[in-house]
Design a protein around this motif. Structure first.
Motif, mmCIF file in Angstrom:
data_model
loop_
_atom_site.group_PDB
_atom_site.id
_atom_site.type_symbol
_atom_site.label_atom_id
_atom_site.label_comp_id
_atom_site.label_asym_id
_atom_site.label_seq_id
_atom_site.Cartn_x
_atom_site.Cartn_y
_atom_site.Cartn_z
ATOM 1 N N THR A 200 -54.951 17.715 35.220
ATOM 2 C CA THR A 200 -56.278 16.805 35.003
ATOM 3 C C THR A 200 -54.929 15.981 33.811
ATOM 4 N N ALA A 201 -54.119 16.613 33.045
ATOM 5 C CA ALA A 201 -53.387 15.560 31.684
ATOM 6 C C ALA A 201 -52.530 15.802 32.406
ATOM 7 N N LEU A 202 -51.623 16.138 33.695
ATOM 8 C CA LEU A 202 -49.948 15.333 33.701
ATOM 9 C C LEU A 202 -50.357 14.021 34.639
ATOM 10 N N PRO A 203 -50.887 14.654 35.361
ATOM 11 C CA PRO A 203 -51.434 12.761 35.704
ATOM 12 C C PRO A 203 -51.665 11.484 35.242
ATOM 13 N N ALA A 204 -52.961 11.936 34.259
ATOM 14 C CA ALA A 204 -53.257 11.146 33.166
ATOM 15 C C ALA A 204 -51.804 10.641 31.812
ATOM 16 N N LEU A 205 -50.877 11.259 31.769
ATOM 17 C CA LEU A 205 -50.213 10.781 30.649
ATOM 18 C C LEU A 205 -48.857 10.344 31.599
ATOM 19 N N LYS A 206 -49.099 10.412 32.684
ATOM 20 C CA LYS A 206 -48.145 9.398 34.361
ATOM 21 C C LYS A 206 -48.880 8.782 34.042
ATOM 22 N N ASN A 207 -49.699 7.652 34.368
ATOM 23 C CA ASN A 207 -50.286 7.149 34.835
ATOM 24 C C ASN A 207 -50.333 6.061 33.037
ATOM 25 N N ALA A 208 -50.252 6.457 31.532
ATOM 26 C CA ALA A 208 -49.653 5.760 30.431
ATOM 27 C C ALA A 208 -49.101 4.971 30.251
ATOM 28 N N LEU A 209 -48.082 6.055 31.123
ATOM 29 C CA LEU A 209 -46.249 4.982 31.240
ATOM 30 C C LEU A 209 -46.382 3.517 31.883
ATOM 31 N N LYS A 210 -47.677 3.733 32.720
ATOM 32 C CA LYS A 210 -47.627 1.970 33.214
ATOM 33 C C LYS A 210 -48.287 1.438 32.322
ATOM 34 N N PHE A 211 -48.684 1.643 31.102
ATOM 35 C CA PHE A 211 -49.526 0.309 30.061
ATOM 36 C C PHE A 211 -48.215 -0.661 29.605
ATOM 37 N N LYS A 212 -49.403 -1.914 29.267
ATOM 38 C CA LYS A 212 -48.611 -2.389 28.528
ATOM 39 C C LYS A 212 -47.604 -2.712 27.231
ATOM 40 N N GLU B 179 -46.361 -0.317 24.638
ATOM 41 C CA GLU B 179 -45.232 0.257 24.460
ATOM 42 C C GLU B 179 -45.145 1.098 23.246
ATOM 43 N N LEU B 180 -46.312 1.156 22.033
ATOM 44 C CA LEU B 180 -46.153 2.304 21.363
ATOM 45 C C LEU B 180 -46.968 3.567 22.124
ATOM 46 N N VAL B 181 -48.333 2.901 23.235
ATOM 47 C CA VAL B 181 -48.850 4.093 23.566
ATOM 48 C C VAL B 181 -47.849 4.962 24.930
ATOM 49 N N ARG B 182 -47.088 4.305 25.426
ATOM 50 C CA ARG B 182 -46.261 4.971 26.535
ATOM 51 C C ARG B 182 -45.251 5.417 25.836
ATOM 52 N N ALA B 183 -44.185 5.279 24.982
ATOM 53 C CA ALA B 183 -44.062 5.856 24.160
ATOM 54 C C ALA B 183 -45.187 7.845 23.390
ATOM 55 N N GLU B 184 -45.696 7.016 23.046
ATOM 56 C CA GLU B 184 -46.382 8.320 22.877
ATOM 57 C C GLU B 184 -46.157 9.224 23.860
ATOM 58 N N ALA B 185 -46.603 8.973 25.378
ATOM 59 C CA ALA B 185 -47.530 9.500 26.432
ATOM 60 C C ALA B 185 -46.057 10.169 26.631
ATOM 61 N N LEU B 186 -44.913 9.192 26.301
ATOM 62 C CA LEU B 186 -43.601 9.663 27.509
ATOM 63 C C LEU B 186 -43.471 11.261 26.079
#
Length: 808
Positions: A616-628, A630-637
């Motif tokens: 559940t958690a890891l696939p959703a975090l990987k999907n967040a890396l595709k968000f446009k 950058e703040l969201v991508r940085a937090e997920a990474l």
């Protein structure tokens, strides 16, 4: 010579001649009037359609003393009836005959009355007509003379709308009449049906035979007019409902009798007999119009004889409800608007409700039909939640058939997005019967589909229905039951996908209903409600105080006491809030919650925590890396980097550990790829490319984690530093060297599509395509071997689509 004689023309010429010497004709009025009454008197109403007495009335209007005429009262009554006839010339001359009596109540309004019948000025005059302003001394006669010609205007079928706009304008004007004055209007409507406004006021209701003198054209005309009258004057005519409704139900019985007689005929004779086909079609049209009128009456709150209607109409077969809901189905939908009416669906005829449910499985049934039946079922279930007696009558005896039809419907329409909206509502029909328990699993995947397939509006409707149904399901009281597990998991995962505030509030409300059944999760439900709290005085405005307080309580006290079962909805909420690009505090708290959960997964004594993290958690975090954003991508990474540093037993994370550079923040790729300094991002990309060349990372990891991060920097140089763009292009090419064939091909196709777009980024995409092609690493000498399903790169083909998904 006798063959060429035209008696109608000869009679007209004689009347014109008598009109030139009206005083002489008036002296001999007895003979003239007696002969006229034999042609158009009250005893021969059927002749009026063939005989239009305009020439006679022109003669009578020239008489100086009409009060002295033979049977003057009969003539005056005839004039009143003729001004309501839909013939403008006949109305004008009839009005002239009435005005010749020189009534003081009409003389002052002569000009207005004549303008109402003027071909060009009647609309203007009708607009300025205010029935309520008429003086009381003139109302008795004047309202009668106004209503009658206006009724005749309504029956005219001139113009493109066939009189529809004219009827609406007249009915608006008649709204100024008093309720008792509208009795004349009702009488005019019912006269062709051989009835009146005072009919059926006393005694028990019973159906009457429709007279053979009432033609099909008159019946359809009455129903068409009744539909417009109900829309404009429905509430004003409550006193006359018995007469109007009784006549309408008589037409129902007559139309159904005609249809039944046609059905009983031999099929071969019906095909040969064109007249029979025409009568059957007329019967169907009449039946439809009648039921639409009854539907409007029911919507207005009219008491309806349900037994009489059900006994006189056919049951709603599935063939009648394929393209759109039939009039009968619409009528039954109106009945379910109130519990005391809905009970009649099963009280008088037990075949009605099963026939309605059969519409679910009708071949090629349209979504409008499915939705209408779902609305009926949903109302019945809503009433049964509050009334146990109601539950036992219309719901429980038919629940097995309902579930069986719903299962068939889902099996037929698994890939039909248009029908997904009504199908998802079947979740609300979880039975206490074993016959329908296996039908739930086939529709759960529909609820997990993205919003572009199933709208959140549909999901909100489903959640609302679930909230009403949960108290009826005894299986949910057992936390170890399959039903409870499915419902709990479904609601928990929806916290991760629902985006709108109204959707999340509906989800929280439904989760609270589940907590009422199972008290052990009430504390968890309260936490989830606080995490999604909104201000009560502002629409869709988050209550940040409650949300931040709940996160603080969770991250400081409760996180260690939560079980894996309770972590599921909490993780879903955290994964949703970590993608909030606007609220830094909420995003940081959500990321901190995920870090706490990662710490718990490191405990070998809780393998179920690790399973929850990986699924559940890891696939959703990987999907967040595709968000446009950058703040969201940085937090997920950042959360992924924390997992890489903590999790030693997960190979897919450990292969990324060298990119942490042993915790050195200056050289760590995961810390510097989103750094505020551009040159540190450039160096991070260079280190990633060098690490890829070592061949230590699988194709799946490159696709899911690193390729989405690098692609965000492949943009026109006008919007980003050209050195960073160049390094991203070079890194993409070196990543492509280590991709499997499926992912490599998908990446090439994506770049080709992007390079065809006519914008300033074409040059960048072409450079990227060249870099990918330069790193083509597949052998073309040997035949391509099929991919082994057990190989490490089996997921490459599964993730080709993810490369084509635009960032959210």
């Amino acid at each position: 010579m006798s063959d060429r004689f035209d008696p109608i023309t000869f009679e007209a010429q004689i009347l014109v001649t008598l009109g030139q010497c009206a005083s002489l004709a008036e002296k001999h009025n007895r003979e003239l009037v007696m002969y006229f009454l034999t042609l158009a008197g009250p005893d021969v109403p059927s002749r009026l359609q063939r005989f239009k007495p305009r020439a006679w009335l022109k003669l009578f209007s020239k008489f100086s003393n009409p009060k002295a005429l033979h049977t003057t009262n009969t003539l005056r009554a005839l004039y009143h009836s003729l001004i309501s006839y839909p013939d403008r010339e006949l109305q004008v001359v009839s009005l002239s005959c009435l005005l010749a009596y020189k009534s003081p109540h009409l003389q002052h309004h002569e000009e207005k009355l004549r303008l109402l019948l003027n071909e060009t000025k009647w609309r203007d005059e009708l607009t300025s007509l205010h029935m309520s302003s008429i003086e009381s001394k003139d109302r008795h006669q004047l309202v009668d003379v106004i209503v009658r010609p206006l009724y005749g205007l309504m029956l005219e079928k001139k113009g493109r709308s066939r009189g529809g706009d004219r009827r609406a304008a007249v009915l608006i004007a008649l709204a100024g009449c008093a309720d008792q004055e509208l009795s004349l209007f009702v009488d005019l409507m019912l006269n062709p049906m051989e009835s009146g406004s005072a009919a059926r006021q006393d005694g028990p209701f019973s159906l009457h035979q429709v007279s053979s003198n009432v033609s099909f054209k008159q019946q359809t005309g009455y129903l068409t007019l009744l539909g417009d009258v109900l829309k404009n004057l429905g509430s004003r005519l409550i006193t006359y409902w018995p007469a109007l409704l009784g006549t309408t139900l008589d037409l129902v019985a007559n139309a159904q009798k005609l249809l039944s007689s046609m059905t009983a005929d031999d099929a071969a004779e019906k095909v040969e007999n064109e007249a029979g086909e025409e009568e059957s079609e007329i019967g169907e049209v009449l039946n439809s119009k009648v039921l639409r009128s009854v539907e409007n009456m029911a919507s207005s709150g009219s008491p309806i004889s349900f037994a009489a209607l059900l006994n006189s109409t056919s049951r709603p077969t599935s063939l009648q409800n394929i393209q759109s809901p039939s009039a009968l189905l619409e009528l039954f939908y109106v009945w379910t608007s109130q519990p005391e009416f809905a009970i009649h669906l099963v009280q008088h005829d037990p075949r009605v409700l099963p026939k309605i449910l059969d519409c679910f499985v009708a071949a090629n049934a349209k979504p409008a039909v499915i939705n209408k039946v779902f609305d009926i079922v949903e109302r019945l279930l809503l009433y049964s939640a509050d009334d146990s007696e109601f539950l036992g009558l219309p719901v429980l005896p038919h629940i097995s058939q309902l579930l069986k039809n719903l299962t068939t419907l889902v099996e037929r329409t698994k890939a039909d997005a248009a029908l997904s909206s009504p199908i998802t509502q079947r979740q609300s029909l979880r039975p206490r019967f074993h016959a329908g328990l296996d039908s739930t699993g086939s529709s759960l995947p529909l609820l997990r589909k993205p919003s572009r397939t199933i709208s959140e509006k549909t999901k909100v409707k489903l959640l609302s229905t679930l909230g009403h149904i949960f108290p009826l399901l005894t299986e949910l009281s057992n936390p170890s039951s399959v039903e409870f597990s499915k419902a709990y998991e479904l609601l928990s995962l929806l916290y991760m996908s629902l985006r709108f505030t109204s959707s999340r509030l509906a989800l929280t409300s439904t989760f609270n209903q589940l907590a009422v059944i199972h008290p052990s999760i009430q504390e968890l439900a309260g936490l989830l409600e606080s995490l999604n709290a909104c201000l009560s005085k502002r629409i869709d405005e988050p209550d940040f105080d409650r949300r931040l307080t709940a996160f603080t309580l969770l991250n400081e006290q409760k996180y260690a006491a939560l079980s894996c079962h309770e972590w599921l909805p909490v993780i879903s909420n955290a994964l949703y809030f970590v993608q909030d690009a606007e609220e830094l505090a909420i995003r940081n708290h959500a990321a901190f919650t995920l870090r706490h959960f990662i710490d718990l997964t490191c405990d070998p004594s809780h393998p179920e925590m690790e399973t929850l993290f990986m699924r559940t958690a890891l696939p959703a975090l990987k999907n967040a890396l595709k968000f446009k954003y950058e703040l969201v991508r940085a937090e997920a990474l950042g959360v992924i980097a924390y997992a890489v540093s903590k999790r030693d037993r997960v190979s897919s994370l450990q292969e990324m550990r060298p990119l942490l550079a042993g915790g050195d923040e200056e050289t760590s790729f995961l810390n510097n790829i989103h750094h505020i300094q551009i040159h540190r991002r450039t160096r991070a990309l260079r280190r990633l490319a060098e690490y890829c060349d070592e061949g230590n990372m699988r194709s799946r990891t490159l696709i899911e984690v690193f390729l989405p991060l690098v692609e965000h920097y492949i943009v026109p140089t006008a919007t980003l530093d050209h050195l960073l763009v160049s390094e991203a292009i070079n890194t993409t090419g070196r990543i492509a060297r280590h991709l499997g064939w499926g992912a490599y091909s998908a990446l090439v196709q994506k770049c080709i599509r992007s390079s065809k777009e006519k914008n300033e980024g074409v040059r960048v995409y072409v450079r990227t395509l060249v870099a990918i092609l330069e790193n083509f690493h597949f052998s073309v000498e040997d035949a391509v071997q099929p991919v082994d399903a057990s190989a490490e790169d089996v997921a490459d083909s599964d993730h080709e689509g993810s490369l084509n998904e635009p960032p959210s």
